[in-house]
Design an enzyme around this catalytic site. Structure first.
Site, mmCIF file in Angstrom:
data_model
loop_
_atom_site.group_PDB
_atom_site.id
_atom_site.type_symbol
_atom_site.label_atom_id
_atom_site.label_comp_id
_atom_site.label_asym_id
_atom_site.label_seq_id
_atom_site.Cartn_x
_atom_site.Cartn_y
_atom_site.Cartn_z
ATOM 1 N N GLU A 898 19.492 4.021 57.086
ATOM 2 C CA GLU A 898 18.274 4.936 56.716
ATOM 3 C C GLU A 898 18.662 6.046 56.321
ATOM 4 O O GLU A 898 18.243 7.225 55.432
ATOM 5 C CB GLU A 898 17.183 4.325 57.567
ATOM 6 C CG GLU A 898 15.658 5.231 56.955
ATOM 7 C CD GLU A 898 14.628 4.469 58.166
ATOM 8 O OE1 GLU A 898 13.800 5.268 57.734
ATOM 9 O OE2 GLU A 898 14.598 4.061 58.740
ATOM 10 N N ARG A 976 7.795 5.235 68.358
ATOM 11 C CA ARG A 976 6.950 3.936 68.200
ATOM 12 C C ARG A 976 7.645 3.428 69.400
ATOM 13 O O ARG A 976 6.510 2.355 69.578
ATOM 14 C CB ARG A 976 8.107 3.015 67.086
ATOM 15 C CG ARG A 976 7.504 1.728 66.616
ATOM 16 C CD ARG A 976 8.075 0.909 65.440
ATOM 17 N NE ARG A 976 7.558 1.700 64.351
ATOM 18 C CZ ARG A 976 7.005 0.620 63.729
ATOM 19 N NH1 ARG A 976 6.379 -0.380 64.724
ATOM 20 N NH2 ARG A 976 6.117 1.613 62.595
ATOM 21 N N GLU A 1370 11.232 -6.916 61.248
ATOM 22 C CA GLU A 1370 11.320 -6.524 62.446
ATOM 23 C C GLU A 1370 10.667 -7.170 63.924
ATOM 24 O O GLU A 1370 11.125 -7.262 64.724
ATOM 25 C CB GLU A 1370 11.047 -4.734 62.007
ATOM 26 C CG GLU A 1370 11.242 -4.095 61.421
ATOM 27 C CD GLU A 1370 11.324 -2.446 61.705
ATOM 28 O OE1 GLU A 1370 11.671 -2.140 62.444
ATOM 29 O OE2 GLU A 1370 10.832 -2.269 60.998
#
Length: 1440
Positions: A898, A976, A1370
């Site tokens: 990413e 997160r 995920e």
């Protein structure tokens, strides 16, 4: 080429008479021998049936280098370069004595190119094509055995070798054990699938296509040992042989045109399997599940198989010599020629499979100027066994040829064991060790002579051989042949008594007489059962007389000293003692502690565990030996190792209603391309004209000033064109970063991490660039380094972050008042190590400059085209519109591409601009791991308060991650983590703080789950602590604390009607018979002291959206309909194995009312869809799917009049043609932005939702733990996931299984270790272990939520997501922690039996070391190692 011309020129300067006479040079020593013996420099072989003649090839090439240099052979991949992943697997067809044909799977990345002379090479391209695939390729593809596809060709080739070797007597003879338990796939890794569909495809191919017998076979002698002894040679377990008839048969399965029995062969191939199994359909992934699609497979046609080239049957081998002034290769054809070579040049390196040598060349930069390939010398590989019963009875010694492959050695041992019975226990021990030595591809070419000559201190074979009293036969030109006892063979670390000019010709293993009471056994403990280097390896032998008194004893260990060594004191102390007496055993255990008193900082670390293993393994041997010697009490129960069974499992196949395309199971659209090698990845793209290749120059220090960089030697190397460093780009353009621009492309003045990029070298070839990069010399001044979280906390070394979550009383201030009212307050610290992505395709990029307008085309293996585009434009000094980023597919990513792909794209772009030539770079595995970062190691300091019933009232928590030397995405990962610390449990009052530790390690980055799995692991850890403190059943505690509809999360988002965890807990518990199995586990544990089981049930709740990067929650798509009705689709997502392209084609097909075949999803590129968001956060289908839908809706609106005119069922070709003639725009740009969300940190009054919805799941896992070693197996896993209304269930099943196994690796196996100097030690498959085929659950069942507890179908329309589906990439990963927490339950049971009272503290990953030491039994206590003042552990875990 004259043979002598390949050698370095001898010195020509006159030598003074006063100087000593120098030793002759290689040229002087070898030229006479070459001129007399070696007549050719040509290699002659076949590839996929075509003849190849290579004259004087590059001596640096291995087989893979040559294969990938061919434009039409790109299917064979470079995955690791050390024979640990299997991506490079090819098959060698070789002829053997008696006109036998064998198919040998080998690692092309290691195999010497010279070794293919006289052989036939089969690559993945030789099996089939997409248009006409081999049935094995078709099975794997259509049964969903491929996701990213990079590993797939290698797996198919390993299976192909197994299948071709199994054809005997007109029938394929294979068992399920051959496929799964005999190690034929242990040299292959897959990071995507979870392995289950690959195994199922192989099994059904054998039964249905080959009409083979999928049965278990046994040998005549009952063996209480490993599965290695389940089968006899001549079967597939040992690479069984296909006999060619004397008239020149090609060895083709199913019959050759020259076979006299061709008709019978044909009929046997067509026989019905004894299994009477129904034909598996193309979407099935379980023999127990029924697939909805009726498409069958093409039948197997044995006549289509590649034959062994007839000309090779009569091929006469010749001595070969080739090379250049840097390196020379010899291939002698006789032992005498080899002896002459070693006598002429003793330092010549003898090479067989190069499994050790090539790793030294590639990674240690060793330079072997003179190499000798010895594997084709018949005298060193031919075994002459006993031919009659009389010879068998008289056999007192087995003489194994030194260069016989380990696979064949295993065959010989098993064969003789079946005939000799118990007196061949030494052969049984050796066979067992070889079964778990490396992977099958390496065992097929490696030898015992090579294994012993390398003198590895952790050799698998040496302890077993020493215990057996083996000797090595050595031959030199002057001394002739003589024997060396193996017990005295090893001198010091990596040094033996083998003379420099000597050759090991045989290894001789003595056998006791039939009446002798003797047992030999061997054991090995590693982090992973299959294909792993040992932590401790051992060989034991004891001989007793009729009174049970020990007459002889040898106890040999590897991993306990710089060499394989014996426990001298222990051997002495048992002599003359009664073996069965417990006093003898206890005295021996005490003596072992004296024999192996390891210091705390011993090289390799794990001092206490290694000491405990010596005790445990000895105890196991003593326990098993008294049974086999027949002196055990009647009620004695042997303490056996854990053995794995054949895996099974189901998927609850379900067909959605109301749609034609979405909701249907279909294979990945590129699956057949993966399986045939036709899928093109970045490094597979054709060589560009004038292309250059890059290699990186990386820091070798964790923190240091750069005093000087010397490029001079590198620039003089052959083929080198230039280099780049900090001076190649302006200071302002030298920095990049996904969130904060704080990381330099090239180090300036200082390096802040081992592996930081200092520069790159580019040259005309990859090998030239890599060789030059290794010659760059950097001078440093060492600076203090911070490696661990604890060190960062102590130094207050943090990146600025400051985000926190408050709920309840924390919003107003302190939580002290709430804690004061709690009945129980528990505090603790929990840690979790990082995880390497280990995508099979390393980072790669290709830059193609366009000189005319300064634009550039870049192909990159990236999840984030936009970020690559931004920074490439920056370093080039051009607008983004001049840079087109493209990617067709990625060979895995999992978040690792990413952001960390960006510098690779920038580096090749700078070089391409500078040289005005195309530039390519693909990182080696060790470079990729050293530079790309990993899942964040984390540490959590928590304080939790509950009421009397264990219901959580309050949580105060600090979460620390090890960010590394730059920020990257560490802040977002922490965000997160903080928002998943609740998992599925209501916490009324919470104060959650996140800290980003700045250290001198690699910059850590995104990884599947993005902080969520770490946080939920912390949650379940303190839930376990609560349950144990309160003595409450953990399942009851979880149930009491589950969210209820209307309650708020710590970030104040309401739990709504979509919360299905209670329903799934209920349904899965019933389906898996959880409560009964939980009771059975308790019964099992009460009856077994040295094996314990554990079972657990854990839920998960994972939020979907780019949580706090609101701008990323958007996507674009471009759909074009052509006049002929075909449709071109572009969107901003990237395909990395998750099936995004397949799902997007399904969405477009559904919306436009066409078949998927009419949709072409071209590669993702920024000149088609501008500003694409990264394909991450499990949002690829949500974002891009809605954008595709939006574009299709625009087109449908324009086409509506024509559908009315021609009818709803009219083909698109008719409708599109008519619309085009009416000048209707048949192209549409779609766009979508995610509604509802928009959370802002610090808003505790009326925040918008953080997440669009939650994907949820539950898993139940049962494990069995070997108390003596810490080894374990996963007996069963059941998973239920709420993924909404799946767009493609078969793809989603694959995502669930693959994520679970990846999570299983995170929490139990995958351990990252650093040296004290800050160098990452675990940089490849040799030291870093991901789960393999034999690690997955033995029973693996996956289902999806369909209905509520009353049987009513669940409706997900309220989600407002694409087709009411949910992201699935995920969320299932955390469920892999059920393996860890089940193991925790097993450890608890063992501790209870050993009366250990202290609270259990067990941090993930739960490696065998941690599990074994946590048991805390007497062996562990006696093996304790107290560090001396200032002494530290050998390795560093940076989560600490």
């Amino acid at each position: 080429m004259a043979a002598a011309e390949v050698l370095p020129q001898p010195p020509i300067a006159p030598i003074s008479s006063l100087q000593p006479v120098p030793a002759p040079s290689a040229a002087e020593a070898l030229t006479p021998l070459i001129q007399s013996t070696y007549r050719t420099s040509e290699l002659r072989f076949f590839v996929n049936g075509r003849s190849v003649v290579l004259s004087n090839p590059d001596p640096e090439w291995v087989l893979l280098d040559w294969i990938r240099a061919q434009d039409n052979l790109k299917g064979t991949k470079l995955g690791c370069g050390e024979g640990g992943c299997g991506a490079c697997t090819v098959v060698l067809q070789t002829r053997e004595k008696g006109r036998r044909l064998k198919h040998i799977a080998v690692n092309a990345c290691l195999f010497p190119l010279v070794g293919v002379d006289g052989k036939s090479v089969i690559t993945i391209e030789g099996l089939g094509t997409v248009a006409r695939p081999h049935p094995l390729q078709e099975r794997v593809a259509k049964m969903h055995g491929s996701q990213c596809g990079f590993c797939t060709p290698g797996i198919v080739m390993s299976l192909y070798a197994l299948v071709r070797n199994s054809y005997q007597d007109g029938k394929f003879r294979l068992s399920a054990s051959d496929i799964e338990l005999q190690g034929h796939l242990d040299g292959n890794l897959c990071r995507c699938t979870g392995y289950k569909p690959i195994l199922e495809a192989a099994k059904t191919f054998i039964v249905e296509d080959l009409k083979g017998d999928l049965i278990e076979e046994t040998v005549s002698y009952p063996l209480a040992v490993d599965d290695v002894t389940d089968r006899l040679p001549g079967t597939a377990a040992n690479g069984g042989e296909c006999r060619a008839s004397s008239n020149g048969s090609c060895g083709r399965p199913g019959g050759c045109c020259r076979d006299s029995s061709r008709s019978s062969s044909k009929s046997s191939v067509g026989e019905t399997s004894s299994q009477q199994s129904s034909v598996t359909q193309a979407t099935s992934v379980s023999s127990n599940g029924k697939a909805p699609l009726p498409k069958d497979f093409a039948p197997y046609d044995p006549t289509a198989e590649l034959i062994f080239p007839p000309v090779l049957w009569g091929y006469q081998q010749q001595p070969i010599c080739y090379g250049d002034g840097r390196k020379i290769w010899f291939k002698p054809t006789s032992l005498e020629q080899l002896i002459q070579l070693k006598d002429a040049w003793p330092s010549a390196k003898i090479i067989g499979g190069a499994s050790e040598t090539q790793i030294e060349v590639r990674f240690k930069k060793s330079e072997y100027r003179v190499c000798v390939y010895a594997s084709d010398i018949e005298e060193l590989s031919r075994f002459e066994g006993p031919q009659s019963d009389e010879e068998l009875l008289a056999l007192s010694e087995v003489s194994i040829p030194g260069n016989m492959s380990l696979t064949k050695v295993e065959e010989v041992c098993v064969t003789l064991l079946s005939k000799l019975g118990p007196r061949a226990s030494a052969l049984e021990a050796l066979a067992k060790q070889l079964r778990y030595f490396a992977g099958r591809q390496i065992r097929n070419v490696a030898s015992l002579a090579g294994n012993l000559a390398t003198a590895s201190p952790i050799s698998d074979a040496a302890p077993a051989l020493i215990a057996a009293g083996a000797t090595v036969a050595v031959r030199t030109k002057k001394e002739g042949s003589y024997d060396l006892p193996l017990s005295n063979f090893f001198v010091k670390y990596r040094t033996t008594h083998l003379p420099a000019n000597g050759v090991i010709t045989h290894i001789k293993i003595p056998l006791p007489s039939p009446e002798t009471l003797e047992v030999t056994k061997a054991y090995k403990q590693a982090k992973r059962k299959d294909d792993d280097i040992a932590i401790v390896t051992s060989g034991f032998r004891v001989r007793i007389n009729e009174e049970g008194i020990v007459q002889q004893a040898t106890f040999a260990f590897g991993g306990m000293a710089p060499t394989t060594t014996v426990a001298a004191k222990t051997q002495h102390i048992v002599q003359g003692k009664r073996w069965i007496d417990s006093n003898t055993r206890e005295e021996a255990i005490s003596a072992l502690l004296e024999d192996f008193d390891l210091p705390f900082g011993v090289p390799g670390g794990m001092a206490q565990y290694r000491k405990a293993l010596t005790l445990s393994l000895f105890f196991r041997f003593w326990n098993e030996s008294i049974s086999e010697l027949g002196i055990a009490p009647l009620d004695h129960k042997p303490v056996q190792e854990i053995h794995r069974e054949i895996s099974t499992g189901t998927r609850d196949h379900f067909v959605a209603s109301g749609t034609k395309v979405v909701g249907r199971e279909m294979p990945h659209l590129s699956a057949l391309k993966h399986c045939t090698g036709e899928a093109e990845y970045v490094d597979d793209m054709p060589q560009q004209k004038n292309e250059l290749h890059c290699a990186v120059v990386l820091s070798t220090k964790a923190h240091a000033k750069i005093l000087a960089v010397d490029w001079s030697i590198a620039l003089k190397m052959p083929g080198v064109v230039g280099y780049l460093d900090k001076d190649s780009v302006s200071r302002e353009n030298n920095n990049w970063g996904p969130i904060r621009v704080d990381e330099p492309l090239f180090a300036v003045d200082e390096v802040h991490s081992h592996g930081q990029t200092i520069g790159i070298v580019y040259a005309e070839s990859v090998l030239q660039a890599q060789a030059a990069a290794a010659k760059v010399r950097v001078t440093y001044e060492i600076l203090p380094a911070i490696l661990t979280i604890d060190q960062a906390i102590k130094a207050q070394s943090f990146f600025e972050h400051g985000k926190q979550l408050k709920k309840g009383a924390a919003i107003q201030g302190s939580l002290d008042g709430v804690f004061a009212k709690c009945e129980h307050v528990i505090e603790g610290i929990t840690k979790l190590g990082g995880q390497e992505h280990f995508y099979l395709e390393t980072n790669a990029a290709l830059a193609i400059p366009h000189i005319e307008d300064g634009s550039m085309e870049l192909y990159a293996s990236t999840q984030n085209l936009a970020e690559n585009q931004i920074f490439v434009a920056q370093v080039l000094g051009v607008p983004m519109s001049r840079v087109n980023m493209r990617v067709r597919r990625l060979g895995g990513a999992y978040g690792g591409k990413e952001s960390r792909s960006t510098p690779i794209a920038c580096l090749v772009a700078i070089a391409a601009k500078k040289e005005r030539r195309p530039v390519r770079m693909m990182l080696n595995r060790d470079e990729d791991i050293a530079t790309s970062g990993q899942r964040h190691p984390m540490q959590c300091k928590w304080k939790v308060g509950t009421d009397a019933n264990g219901i959580i009232q309050c949580l105060d928590i600090d979460i620390y991650n090890n960010a590394g030397y730059s920020l990257d995405m560490s802040g977002a990962v922490m965000d997160r983590a903080c928002t998943h610390i609740d998992n599925c449990y209501h916490i009324p009052h919470a104060w959650i703080r996140g800290w980003l530790c700045k250290t001198n390690t690699v910059s850590n980055t995104a990884f599947r789950g993005f902080g969520g799995p770490q946080a939920m692991y912390f949650t379940e850890s303190f839930m376990s602590a609560i349950a144990e403190r309160l003595e409450v059943d953990i399942d009851e505690l979880r149930a009491r604390n589950l969210y209820k509809q209307g309650e708020l999360t710590p970030f104040l988002q309401t739990i709504d009607i979509d919360f299905h965890i209670p329903t799934m807990l209920e349904q899965l518990s019933a389906n898996a018979d959880y409560e009964n199995r939980k009771k059975e586990v308790g019964i099992f544990n009460s009856k077994n002291r040295y094996r314990k089981r554990g079972i657990c049930k854990i839920p998960t709740k994972f939020g979907l959206s780019f949580a706090t990067a609101l701008h990323l929650n958007q996507a674009g798509a471009y759909v074009r309909i052509y006049e002929d009705g075909s449709i071109l689709l572009h969107h901003g997502g990237t395909e990395m194995g998750q099936g995004l392209y397949t799902k997007m084609c399904q969405v477009a097909a559904e919306e436009l009312g066409v078949s998927v075949d009419q949709i072409f999803n071209k590669d993702s590129q920024t000149d088609q869809v501008a500003n694409p968001s990264p394909t991450a956060a499990s949002s690829g289908s949500d974002l891009n799917g809605m954008a595709v839908k939006n574009a299709c809706e625009q087109l449908n609106e324009r086409l509506e009049p024509y559908r009315k005119q021609f009818g709803r069922d009219a083909p698109m070709s008719v409708i599109a043609h008519a619309a085009y003639r009416d000048r209707v725009n048949l192209a549409a740009n779609g766009f979508w932005k995610m509604p509802r969300i928009g959370y802002k940190w610090g808003n505790y009054k009326d925040p918008l939702p953080m997440y669009y919805y939650f994907t949820q799941g539950v898993a139940i896992t049962e494990v069995e733990l070997d108390v003596l070693t810490g080894d374990h197996t996963v007996l069963r896993t059941d998973i239920m996931m709420d993924v909404g209304r799946s767009i493609n269930p078969s793809i989603d099943y694959g995502q669930i299984e693959g994520a679970f196994v990846q999570g299983q690796g995170l929490f139990t196996m995958e351990e990252s270790l650093w040296t004290r100097q800050g160098e990452l030690f675990t940089r490849g498959p040799g030291t870093y272990k991901i789960p393999g085929f034999s690690d997955i659950p033995q029973i693996f069942n996956v289902s999806m939520l369909r209905h509520d507890s009353s049987g009513n179908a669940i409706n997900w329309k309220h989600l407002r997501s694409i087709q009411s589906s949910k992201g699935v990439g995920e969320p299932p990963l955390f469920l892999g922690s059920t393996v860890f927490f089940a193991l925790r339950e097993a450890v608890k049971a063992a501790r209870e039996m050993n009366s250990v009272k202290e609270p259990l503290v067990l941090n993930a990953p739960g490696t065998p070391e941690k599990l074994r030491l946590a048991i805390g039994d007497e062996f562990v206590k006696r093996a304790a190692v107290v560090p001396k003042e200032g002494e530290t552990n050998f390795f560093v875990r940076i989560e600490e």
